[in-house]
Design a protein around this motif. Structure first.
Motif, PDB file in Angstrom:
ATOM      1  N   TYR A 100       0.827  -1.200   0.000  1.00  0.00           N
ATOM      2  CA  TYR A 100       0.000   0.000   0.000  1.00  0.00           C
ATOM      3  C   TYR A 100       0.865   1.256   0.000  1.00  0.00           C
ATOM      4  CZ  TYR A 100      -4.154  -2.814   0.964  1.00  0.00           C
ATOM      5  OH  TYR A 100      -5.175  -3.726   0.884  1.00  0.00           O
ATOM      6  N   SER A 101       1.912   1.267   0.828  1.00  0.00           N
ATOM      7  CA  SER A 101       2.780   2.446   0.857  1.00  0.00           C
ATOM      8  C   SER A 101       3.535   2.586  -0.461  1.00  0.00           C
ATOM      9  CB  SER A 101       3.748   2.391   2.039  1.00  0.00           C
ATOM     10  OG  SER A 101       4.539   1.228   1.990  1.00  0.00           O
ATOM     11  N   GLU A 102       3.936   1.461  -1.063  1.00  0.00           N
ATOM     12  CA  GLU A 102       4.606   1.505  -2.365  1.00  0.00           C
ATOM     13  C   GLU A 102       3.651   2.037  -3.423  1.00  0.00           C
ATOM     14  OE1 GLU A 102       7.671   1.223  -5.037  1.00  0.00           O
ATOM     15  OE2 GLU A 102       7.778   0.889  -2.893  1.00  0.00           O
ATOM     16  N   ILE A 103       2.398   1.611  -3.350  1.00  0.00           N
ATOM     17  CA  ILE A 103       1.389   2.102  -4.302  1.00  0.00           C
ATOM     18  C   ILE A 103       1.208   3.607  -4.112  1.00  0.00           C
ATOM     19  CG2 ILE A 103      -1.080   2.057  -4.816  1.00  0.00           C
ATOM     20  CD1 ILE A 103      -0.985  -0.974  -4.299  1.00  0.00           C
ATOM     21  N   GLU A 104       1.145   4.055  -2.858  1.00  0.00           N
ATOM     22  CA  GLU A 104       0.992   5.483  -2.599  1.00  0.00           C
ATOM     23  C   GLU A 104       2.204   6.260  -3.111  1.00  0.00           C
ATOM     24  OE1 GLU A 104      -1.595   7.296  -1.468  1.00  0.00           O
ATOM     25  OE2 GLU A 104      -2.711   5.413  -1.624  1.00  0.00           O
ATOM     26  N   ARG A 105       3.417   5.716  -2.879  1.00  0.00           N
ATOM     27  CA  ARG A 105       4.628   6.372  -3.384  1.00  0.00           C
ATOM     28  C   ARG A 105       4.597   6.453  -4.895  1.00  0.00           C
ATOM     29  NH1 ARG A 105       7.498   3.728   0.613  1.00  0.00           N
ATOM     30  NH2 ARG A 105       7.957   2.004  -0.763  1.00  0.00           N
ATOM     31  N   GLU A 106       4.253   5.340  -5.534  1.00  0.00           N
ATOM     32  CA  GLU A 106       4.177   5.335  -6.996  1.00  0.00           C
ATOM     33  C   GLU A 106       3.118   6.309  -7.489  1.00  0.00           C
ATOM     34  OE1 GLU A 106       6.084   3.863  -9.301  1.00  0.00           O
ATOM     35  OE2 GLU A 106       7.373   3.191  -7.660  1.00  0.00           O
ATOM     36  N   LEU A 110       3.951   9.346  -9.791  1.00  0.00           N
ATOM     37  CA  LEU A 110       3.262   9.487 -11.074  1.00  0.00           C
ATOM     38  C   LEU A 110       2.602  10.856 -11.184  1.00  0.00           C
ATOM     39  CD1 LEU A 110       2.375   8.170 -13.720  1.00  0.00           C
ATOM     40  CD2 LEU A 110       0.389   7.275 -12.519  1.00  0.00           C
ATOM     41  N   ILE A 111       1.970  11.303 -10.106  1.00  0.00           N
ATOM     42  CA  ILE A 111       1.340  12.629 -10.117  1.00  0.00           C
ATOM     43  C   ILE A 111       2.400  13.707 -10.317  1.00  0.00           C
ATOM     44  CG2 ILE A 111       0.148  14.309  -8.658  1.00  0.00           C
ATOM     45  CD1 ILE A 111      -1.441  11.938  -7.500  1.00  0.00           C
ATOM     46  N   ASN A 112       3.520  13.595  -9.589  1.00  0.00           N
ATOM     47  CA  ASN A 112       4.585  14.590  -9.730  1.00  0.00           C
ATOM     48  C   ASN A 112       5.170  14.572 -11.135  1.00  0.00           C
ATOM     49  OD1 ASN A 112       4.258  15.394  -7.088  1.00  0.00           O
ATOM     50  ND2 ASN A 112       5.865  14.075  -6.297  1.00  0.00           N
ATOM     51  N   SER A 113       5.414  13.370 -11.649  1.00  0.00           N
ATOM     52  CA  SER A 113       5.961  13.247 -12.998  1.00  0.00           C
ATOM     53  C   SER A 113       5.002  13.818 -14.033  1.00  0.00           C
ATOM     54  CB  SER A 113       6.244  11.773 -13.290  1.00  0.00           C
ATOM     55  OG  SER A 113       6.636  11.604 -14.633  1.00  0.00           O
ATOM     56  N   THR A 114       3.723  13.510 -13.876  1.00  0.00           N
ATOM     57  CA  THR A 114       2.713  14.039 -14.806  1.00  0.00           C
ATOM     58  C   THR A 114       2.637  15.547 -14.697  1.00  0.00           C
ATOM     59  OG1 THR A 114       1.468  11.972 -14.558  1.00  0.00           O
ATOM     60  CG2 THR A 114       0.304  13.840 -15.508  1.00  0.00           C
ATOM     61  N   SER A 115       2.724  16.064 -13.485  1.00  0.00           N
ATOM     62  CA  SER A 115       2.685  17.513 -13.277  1.00  0.00           C
ATOM     63  C   SER A 115       3.886  18.178 -13.954  1.00  0.00           C
ATOM     64  CB  SER A 115       2.675  17.811 -11.784  1.00  0.00           C
ATOM     65  OG  SER A 115       2.745  19.190 -11.554  1.00  0.00           O
TER      66      SER A 115
END
Length: 184
Positions: A100-106, A110-115
């Motif tokens: 779950y924490s890995e999913i949250e990190r990813e 992903l949000i940061n990369s997309t931003s």
């Protein structure tokens, strides 16, 4: 009952050896035969029966001991299996939490990369728009300059005569000569 007691009384009075035959008095003969058979069985069968009972007792005791050992082994295996189960459940919980924490990190990555990608695309878009505006402005300037130049040339050609034209050229040549002397 009287016949039974009579038969025991008659035991002391055996007939002479010369008379051998079947005794048809069933009440008199059965207890004697049974007592003889039981006596022989007890005398000779006692050892065999004791051996059989001892063997059976030893087999039962061995079976009980083996059962106890198997039971203890099964209990130990059960405890080991429970310990492994607890360990596996703990590891599964850790994997679940880590997952779950890995999913949250990813997700955050992903949000940061997309931003960042969207910002870069926005910058590229703005640069492209600015470039196109500058190019368009330059093209418009060039056309305006060409049109102004053509208009000025047309006006000069229509207004200037050959003599005025020669004077203007001489004046410009003079200005260039003066500028050359100043720069030297």
């Amino acid at each position: 009952m009287k016949n039974l007691t009579d038969s025991f009384v008659y035991l002391g009075h055996w007939p002479s050896a010369g008379s051998f035959g079947f005794n048809t008095d069933i009440l008199a003969t059965n207890p004697i035969n049974l007592s003889v058979v039981f006596g022989v069985l007890i005398f000779f069968g006692k050892g065999v029966l004791n051996d059989l009972l001892d063997n059976r007792k030893q087999r039962i005791l061995n079976t009980i001991r083996n059962s106890e050992e198997l039971r203890e082994g099964a209990i130990q295996q059960l405890e080991n299996a429970r310990a492994r189960l607890r360990k596996v459940e703990t590891e599964a919980d850790q994997f679940r939490v880590n997952g779950y924490s890995e999913i949250e990190r990813e997700k955050v990555n992903l949000i940061n990369s997309t931003s960042r990608t969207l910002k870069q695309l926005e910058n590229y878009k703005n640069e492209t728009i600015l470039f196109e505006q500058q190019r368009t402005i330059n093209q418009v300037r060039e056309r305006v300059f060409q049109q102004a130049l053509q208009g000025a040339i047309g006006t000069l050609n229509s207004c200037l005569s050959n003599e005025l034209h020669l004077r203007t050229i001489n004046a410009n040549i003079g200005m260039f000569g003066t500028m050359k002397e100043i720069t030297d």
